[in-house]
Every structure is written in structure tokens, then in C-alpha cells.
Design a protein around this motif. Structure first.
Motif, PDB file in Angstrom:
ATOM      1  N   HIS A  17      27.845  98.666  26.082  1.00 30.57           N
ATOM      2  CA  HIS A  17      26.168  99.962  26.584  1.00 30.57           C
ATOM      3  C   HIS A  17      25.364  99.644  27.582  1.00 30.57           C
ATOM      4  O   HIS A  17      26.266  98.533  28.039  1.00 30.57           O
ATOM      5  CB  HIS A  17      25.612  99.064  24.494  1.00 30.57           C
ATOM      6  N   ASN A  18      25.020 100.498  27.610  1.00 31.06           N
ATOM      7  CA  ASN A  18      23.916 100.726  28.750  1.00 31.06           C
ATOM      8  C   ASN A  18      22.584  99.749  28.774  1.00 31.06           C
ATOM      9  O   ASN A  18      22.020 100.251  27.861  1.00 31.06           O
ATOM     10  CB  ASN A  18      23.824 102.282  29.804  1.00 31.06           C
ATOM     11  N   ILE A  19      22.077  98.578  29.688  1.00 31.68           N
ATOM     12  CA  ILE A  19      20.901  98.701  29.346  1.00 31.68           C
ATOM     13  C   ILE A  19      19.811  98.280  30.580  1.00 31.68           C
ATOM     14  O   ILE A  19      20.892  98.179  31.225  1.00 31.68           O
ATOM     15  CB  ILE A  19      21.351  96.716  29.137  1.00 31.68           C
ATOM     16  N   LEU A  20      18.855  97.957  30.486  1.00 26.86           N
ATOM     17  CA  LEU A  20      17.235  98.862  31.172  1.00 26.86           C
ATOM     18  C   LEU A  20      16.748  96.888  30.652  1.00 26.86           C
ATOM     19  O   LEU A  20      16.268  97.376  29.722  1.00 26.86           O
ATOM     20  CB  LEU A  20      16.856  99.761  31.010  1.00 26.86           C
ATOM     21  N   LEU A  21      16.761  96.480  31.937  1.00 30.68           N
ATOM     22  CA  LEU A  21      15.965  95.077  31.970  1.00 30.68           C
ATOM     23  C   LEU A  21      15.064  94.973  32.330  1.00 30.68           C
ATOM     24  O   LEU A  21      14.597  95.775  33.787  1.00 30.68           O
ATOM     25  CB  LEU A  21      16.373  94.247  32.311  1.00 30.68           C
ATOM     26  N   ILE A  22      13.302  95.006  32.184  1.00 26.40           N
ATOM     27  CA  ILE A  22      12.051  95.445  32.637  1.00 26.40           C
ATOM     28  C   ILE A  22      11.258  94.208  33.056  1.00 26.40           C
ATOM     29  O   ILE A  22      11.266  93.407  31.389  1.00 26.40           O
ATOM     30  CB  ILE A  22      11.225  96.382  31.970  1.00 26.40           C
ATOM     31  N   GLY A  23      10.794  94.400  34.135  1.00 29.79           N
ATOM     32  CA  GLY A  23      10.381  92.499  34.007  1.00 29.79           C
ATOM     33  C   GLY A  23       9.283  92.350  35.055  1.00 29.79           C
ATOM     34  O   GLY A  23       9.746  92.599  36.317  1.00 29.79           O
ATOM     35  N   PRO A  24       8.297  91.532  35.511  1.00 25.16           N
ATOM     36  CA  PRO A  24       8.246  91.411  36.655  1.00 25.16           C
ATOM     37  C   PRO A  24       9.344  90.710  38.188  1.00 25.16           C
ATOM     38  O   PRO A  24       9.940  89.806  37.380  1.00 25.16           O
ATOM     39  CB  PRO A  24       7.372  90.304  36.134  1.00 25.16           C
ATOM     40  N   PRO A  25       8.820  90.658  39.088  1.00 28.42           N
ATOM     41  CA  PRO A  25       9.359  89.944  40.081  1.00 28.42           C
ATOM     42  C   PRO A  25       9.903  88.520  39.738  1.00 28.42           C
ATOM     43  O   PRO A  25       8.491  87.678  39.542  1.00 28.42           O
ATOM     44  CB  PRO A  25       8.886  90.105  41.358  1.00 28.42           C
ATOM     45  N   GLY A  26      10.600  88.077  39.603  1.00 26.66           N
ATOM     46  CA  GLY A  26      11.199  86.912  39.953  1.00 26.66           C
ATOM     47  C   GLY A  26      11.587  85.893  38.791  1.00 26.66           C
ATOM     48  O   GLY A  26      11.758  85.267  37.819  1.00 26.66           O
ATOM     49  N   ALA A  27      11.339  87.426  37.270  1.00 27.40           N
ATOM     50  CA  ALA A  27      11.471  86.559  36.094  1.00 27.40           C
ATOM     51  C   ALA A  27      12.991  86.700  35.502  1.00 27.40           C
ATOM     52  O   ALA A  27      13.687  85.905  34.475  1.00 27.40           O
ATOM     53  CB  ALA A  27      11.206  87.943  35.053  1.00 27.40           C
TER      54      ALA A  27
ATOM     55  N   MET B 184      14.076  96.672  37.032  1.00 23.21           N
ATOM     56  CA  MET B 184      12.958  97.552  37.487  1.00 23.21           C
ATOM     57  C   MET B 184      11.857  96.735  37.358  1.00 23.21           C
ATOM     58  O   MET B 184      11.304  96.127  36.317  1.00 23.21           O
ATOM     59  CB  MET B 184      12.910  98.763  36.715  1.00 23.21           C
ATOM     60  N   ASN B 185      11.141  96.937  37.882  1.00 31.78           N
ATOM     61  CA  ASN B 185       9.592  95.851  37.279  1.00 31.78           C
ATOM     62  C   ASN B 185       9.020  97.237  36.943  1.00 31.78           C
ATOM     63  O   ASN B 185       9.123  98.727  37.217  1.00 31.78           O
ATOM     64  CB  ASN B 185       8.953  96.155  38.883  1.00 31.78           C
ATOM     65  N   PRO B 186       7.704  97.080  36.039  1.00 37.41           N
ATOM     66  CA  PRO B 186       7.036  97.976  35.284  1.00 37.41           C
ATOM     67  C   PRO B 186       6.139  99.319  35.800  1.00 37.41           C
ATOM     68  O   PRO B 186       5.633  99.661  35.762  1.00 37.41           O
ATOM     69  CB  PRO B 186       6.534  97.066  34.132  1.00 37.41           C
TER      70      PRO B 186
ATOM     71  N   VAL C 195       9.502  83.495  33.210  1.00 37.61           N
ATOM     72  CA  VAL C 195      10.124  82.096  32.695  1.00 37.61           C
ATOM     73  C   VAL C 195       8.667  80.681  32.548  1.00 37.61           C
ATOM     74  O   VAL C 195       8.371  80.512  33.224  1.00 37.61           O
ATOM     75  CB  VAL C 195      11.444  81.021  33.339  1.00 37.61           C
ATOM     76  N   SER C 196       8.027  80.249  31.403  1.00 32.64           N
ATOM     77  CA  SER C 196       7.685  79.302  31.434  1.00 32.64           C
ATOM     78  C   SER C 196       7.824  77.930  32.597  1.00 32.64           C
ATOM     79  O   SER C 196       8.696  78.221  32.504  1.00 32.64           O
ATOM     80  CB  SER C 196       7.082  78.340  30.020  1.00 32.64           C
ATOM     81  N   TYR C 197       6.577  77.384  32.851  1.00 31.67           N
ATOM     82  CA  TYR C 197       7.164  75.420  33.508  1.00 31.67           C
ATOM     83  C   TYR C 197       8.168  75.161  32.893  1.00 31.67           C
ATOM     84  O   TYR C 197       9.173  74.304  33.028  1.00 31.67           O
ATOM     85  CB  TYR C 197       5.695  75.317  34.070  1.00 31.67           C
ATOM     86  N   ASP C 198       8.027  75.025  30.844  1.00 27.72           N
ATOM     87  CA  ASP C 198       8.176  73.776  30.512  1.00 27.72           C
ATOM     88  C   ASP C 198       9.845  74.114  30.651  1.00 27.72           C
ATOM     89  O   ASP C 198      10.944  73.448  30.890  1.00 27.72           O
ATOM     90  CB  ASP C 198       8.293  73.580  29.392  1.00 27.72           C
ATOM     91  N   ASP C 199      10.226  75.494  30.076  1.00 26.39           N
ATOM     92  CA  ASP C 199      11.292  75.999  29.829  1.00 26.39           C
ATOM     93  C   ASP C 199      12.747  75.701  31.607  1.00 26.39           C
ATOM     94  O   ASP C 199      13.827  75.729  31.741  1.00 26.39           O
ATOM     95  CB  ASP C 199      11.344  76.894  30.028  1.00 26.39           C
TER      96      ASP C 199
END
Length: 509
Positions: free
Chosen positions: A214-224, A348-350, A394-398
Motif C-alpha cells: 500500500h501507498n503511505i504518507l508520513l506527515i510530521g515536523p522536521p526531525g521526527a 512531508m511537513n504539515p 519523539v519524547s526525550y525519554d524515548d
């Protein structure tokens, strides 16, 4: 005196026989080639003349007329050089016509008479075998590609003198030995998914996408971690089978990017063109209608990083191949159809600053700039992407945790099992995964129970889904059920598939 030799040419991925006819006239010395050859074909007379002389043969000092039949079909490339040289030697009575009439002759000649490898050898040899030709002479540099073509005797030689000695039976040679296909393990430790911190939902979505194609789109801020997630698919892609590997290798051979020593691809392709790539670079074309990035990604992955940075015109060209799994390249000289059955991974970035919709950072963009940024992605294009996944920071703990998540080997094992189920389901249908299902197959294999149908009806209304989006949710639900080892699609499978479409409306302003 008239002589003829057999050669082959390509139209897309399909080869057709070409008869190279040479006639010698007692007139002023010259060399004329007819038969709709391109510049490379017309320039072959200089290569052939020098190769014959430098191989210690006599070049006829009279007029040489060569015809490439069928004469009404456009021909291109340097693969007729060897056939032209042999036909000239035969017409000038330096070689008996009977010695090579059973052979197809392919190869480019250097000025010193050595044979140079040519692009597209693998589809040429496969076409010969399918059309009943039994013997071929090719350059030594294409030997790797010949190893996987059975049912035809292929002799790989280094120069024109060796070819003539072989045809005269002065030199005994054995055909290129055939190789049997061996499965290749794709896992690369550097891209193991276990090293990706957090992003459990995104990793689950990626597993589903790979399992069903399947095709997938990942959306989120830089560095995620969007790019890292995309590259990690290299370690969980299902193993190639021989038919798939051969299809991909044919395309790469025509494009001239195949590793000739291997002769075939050992892993699924992962193509990642830069966002400045032109429309033709993506779809294919140019003077010779060569395959583009979407065809080079056939049976593999096409990764488009920073999707809105591509031009609107370039992105819209993806709509037809995403639906039909082929791309037709039409040019003045020819029209060619290439396979384009790839899995699209886009990130992409949002918004321009990258923080729109983030739970941890504030967006500094105006509504107009966000609208202009997201406006490059049309509704029909987004409809053709099966899963839309939000990838937040990502959280700092992760990030500092030493705990590793599930390894690529474990994920890939589940994916391979799901692919085996799909392979058995579509046996004889010439498709390999759920994403390729036709409308009728979707109806047959994606039936829902009463609870699942109610969920789908509510989602269709509330999310304002299109008919295409509904079909894609059903296909994703079918893949989720396959991963779970379930014969039937249950309500929980439908619910999970629906949640991967919810962002389709969130990022529309």
C-alpha cells in the motif's frame, strides 16, 4: 554480393527481430545505412570499418549498402554493429554465410574490434527465447545478464576476431552457464527498524503498508524520523521471487543502471529522486522514451521526501500509474508502456515551518501560507494514498532509552507470511499483493460482517470519503487481517484501517 545476418532491437521492454542486409556494389567507395536508424545506428559505419581493419580483415573498397529490416520501424542504439561487421565479411567472401545463419548477433564494436556491452541485453535475450531463437553471440560484458535466460545457447565473446574464429569453428567455446535463482535476504543492519525510537503507530502503519504493497504518507515536523522510517523499509521488504526480479532487471537493463556483473537485481529497488526532478525524469521519456523513476521502482519503493516541494505538474503525473500500475510514454518516434507497480512512500511537513498540528511545538505560519503549501497536493492524488500517518516529535525519554523495539527480522517474518497468504489467494491472477486487487477482487475478498459494514458506513459519511478511498480502506483492512492470520475481515481490522485515513481531512484548510 548480398549477405544477411540476424540481430534484435527493443521497443520498450519487448524485442523484435531485425535482419541486417548488406550488399556490395562496384562503385565509388562508401557506406550507406537505410532502415530508419537513429544517429547511433548511422554512425556505426565508422566503428564497423575501423573494427574490421584493426581486426586484420579486409574492408571492401567498394560501395557498401546496409538495410535494417523491417525498414519502416525506427531503430536506435549500437547493438547492430556486430551483425553489420559479420554481414560485410560474408558479403566480401571472408566468411561463409552458413556459419552464422543460426545465430543472433548483438554487440557494439570499438574501433580496435573489441565488443562492448550494450543496454537492454536481458529483455533482448528473453524476447529471443520467447520467439524461438536458439543461439546468440553477445559481448563478454553482458555475460552476467545471460546467466538467467534459459532455453537458448548464448556465447559471450570479447572481440570481432574471436567471433569470426568461433563462427568458423576454429575456436571451441561453451555457452554461458545458466544460474538458478536463489532467494536474497534484504535485511541491512544499518536500517534495522529496531533502532527507531518511539513512533510505534508509524512503525505499525509501515508494516501494514509493506505487507500489502500500500501507498503511505508520513506527515510530521522536521526531525521526527520520517526519512528514517522510510529508509527502514529496506530491511522489511519481502524477498523478491524470480519472476519479480526478472521484471525489474529488464527495466534496469534498458535504462542502463543494471549491475551487469550480477545480471539481475538482488533486492527490491528503492528509488528516492530529489524534489527538483523533472516530470520526464519521474515518468520516463526523452528522445528514446526511456523508463523513469516510477518504472525503475517497479516491484519496489518510490520514496518522495518533502512531497509539497515537488512541482504540482510533476506530482499529478503520479495519478495514472498509481491507479493502473503502468505508465505509457508517448513520443514522436514511438509509444512505449512500462510497468510501474511500485509502493509509494511520501513524507512531508504539515506547513512551511513544520509545526502545524504538532502537540509540542507552536506553528508560526499564516493560514494563507499553510493553504498554499498544502494546496500542491490535490484531492485525487491524496485519494490514491492508502495510509496517512502522523509522525510527531519523539519524547526525550524515548530518545535516550536503551530499550530496542522489535527487530526488522521479526517484522519481516510476519510480512512474508502475509505475502504468502496473498500469493496463494491470487494464484494465477498475475498480481502479488492486496493493493493490486481489482474492483471485482475487492468485492470477493473484502467482505465485511454487519459490525464492520456499520463502521465503514459511518466513516464514509463523517469523513466524506470517495468511492476510491472506501476501496483502499477495504484493501488495507484485508492486509491487517492477513497479518493477524484471520480469514475474515473483522470490525477491529476495519477500525484500524479507517484511522489511517483520518488525517486526510485534518490537513485540508
Amino acid at each position: 554480393m548480398l549477405s544477411k545476418a540476424k540481430s534484435f532491437a527493443l521497443n520498450g521492454l519487448d524485442g523484435y527481430a531485425v535482419t541486417v542486409e548488406v550488399d556490395l556494389h562496384h562503385a565509388l567507395p562508401g557506406f550507406v545505412i537505410v532502415g530508419l536508424g537513429d544517429t547511433a545506428v548511422k554512425e556505426s559505419h565508422e566503428r564497423v570499418r575501423s573494427a574490421i581493419k584493426n581486426s586484420c580483415f579486409k574492408y571492401p573498397m567498394i560501395k557498401v549498402v546496409a538495410n535494417l529490416a523491417p525498414a519502416d520501424v525506427k531503430k536506435e542504439g549500437t547493438n547492430f554493429d556486430l551483425a553489420l561487421a559479420v554481414a560485410i565479411l560474408s558479403a566480401s567472401e571472408q566468411l561463409d554465410f552458413k556459419t552464422f545463419q543460426d545465430y543472433v548477433l548483438l554487440g557494439e564494436l570499438s574501433l580496435d574490434g573489441s565488443l562492448q556491452a550494450i543496454n537492454g541485453m536481458l529483455p533482448l535475450l528473453i524476447s529471443m527465447q520467447q520467439q524461438g531463437f536458439k543461439k546468440a553471440v553477445i559481448p563478454k560484458g553482458n555475460e552476467g545478464e545471460a546467466q538467467y535466460v534459459h532455453g537458448i545457447e548464448i556465447y559471450a565473446l570479447e572481440n570481432l576476431r574471436d567471433v569470426v574464429s568461433f563462427l568458423k569453428k576454429e575456436k571451441e567455446l561453451t555457452p554461458v552457464p545458466h544460474k538458478d535463482w536463489e532467494g536474497i535476504n534484504n535485511v541491512e543492519n544499518n536500517n534495522d527498524i529496531k533502532y527507531i525510537k518511539g513512533q510505534y503507530v508509524a512503525k505499525r502503519a509501515m508494516e501494514i503498508a509493506v505487507a500489502g504493497g500500500h501507498n503511505i504518507l508520513l506527515i510530521g515536523p522536521p526531525g521526527a524520523g520520517k526519512t528514517m522510517l522510510a529508509k527502514a523499509t529496506l530491511s522489511i521488504l519481502p524477498d523478491l521471487d524470480f519472476e519479480e526480479a526478472l521484471e525489474v532487471a529488464k527495466i534496469h537493463s534498458v535504462a542502463g543502471v543494471l549491475n551487469r556483473s550480477d545480471g539481475i537485481l538482488k533486492s527490491r529497488p528503492f528509488r528516492s529522486p530529489h524534489h527538483t526532478a523533472t516530470r520526464i525524469a519521474l515518468t520516463g521519456g526523452g528522445t528514446h522514451a526511456k523508463p523513469g523513476e516510477i518504472s525503475l521502482a517497479h516491484n519496489g519503493v518510490l520514496f518522495l521526501d518533502e512531497l509539497p516541494e515537488y512541482s504540482r505538474q510533476t506530482l499529478e503525473t503520479l495519478r495514472q500509474p498509481l491507479e493502473d500500475k503502468v505508465i505509457t510514454v508517448a513520443r514522436a518516434s514511438r509509444t512505449v508502456t512500462y510497468p510501474a507497480n511500485f509502493m509509494l512512500i511520501a513524507s512531508m511537513n504539515p506547513c512551511p515551518c513544520g509545526n502545524y498540528g504538532s502537540a509540542t511545538k507552536e506553528c508560526t505560519c499564516s493560514a494563507a501560507s499553510i493553504q498554499n503549501y498544502l494546496g500542491k497536493l490535490s484531492g485525487p492524488l491524496m485519494d490514491r494514498i492508502d495510509l496517512h500517518v502522523e509522525v510527531d516529535s519523539v519524547s526525550y525519554d524515548d530518545l535516550v532509552s536503551d530499550e530496542l523495539s522489535e527487530s526488522s527480522a521479526c517484522v519481516k517474518e510476519r510480512i512474508n507470511k502475509a505475502r504468502e497468504v496473498q500469493k496463494e489467494r491470487f494464484n494465477g491472477c498475475k498480481i502479488y499483493n492486496n493493493a493490486q486487487m481489482s474492483a471485482q477482487q475487492t468485492k470477493d475478498y473484502c467482505q465485511l460482517d454487519e459490525q464492520g459494514e456499520k463502521l465503514m458506513r459511518d466513516a464514509f459519511s463523517k469523513l466524506q470519503l470517495s468511492a476510491r478511498a472506501r476501496d483502499r480502506i477495504l484493501k488495507v483492512a484485508r492486509t491487517i487481517a492477513d497479518l493477524a492470520g484471520s480469514k475474515n475481515i473483522l470490525a477491529r481490522h476495519v477500525a484500524e484501517a479507517i484511522q489511517y485515513r483520518s488525517l486526510d481531512r485534518k490537513y485540508r484548510i
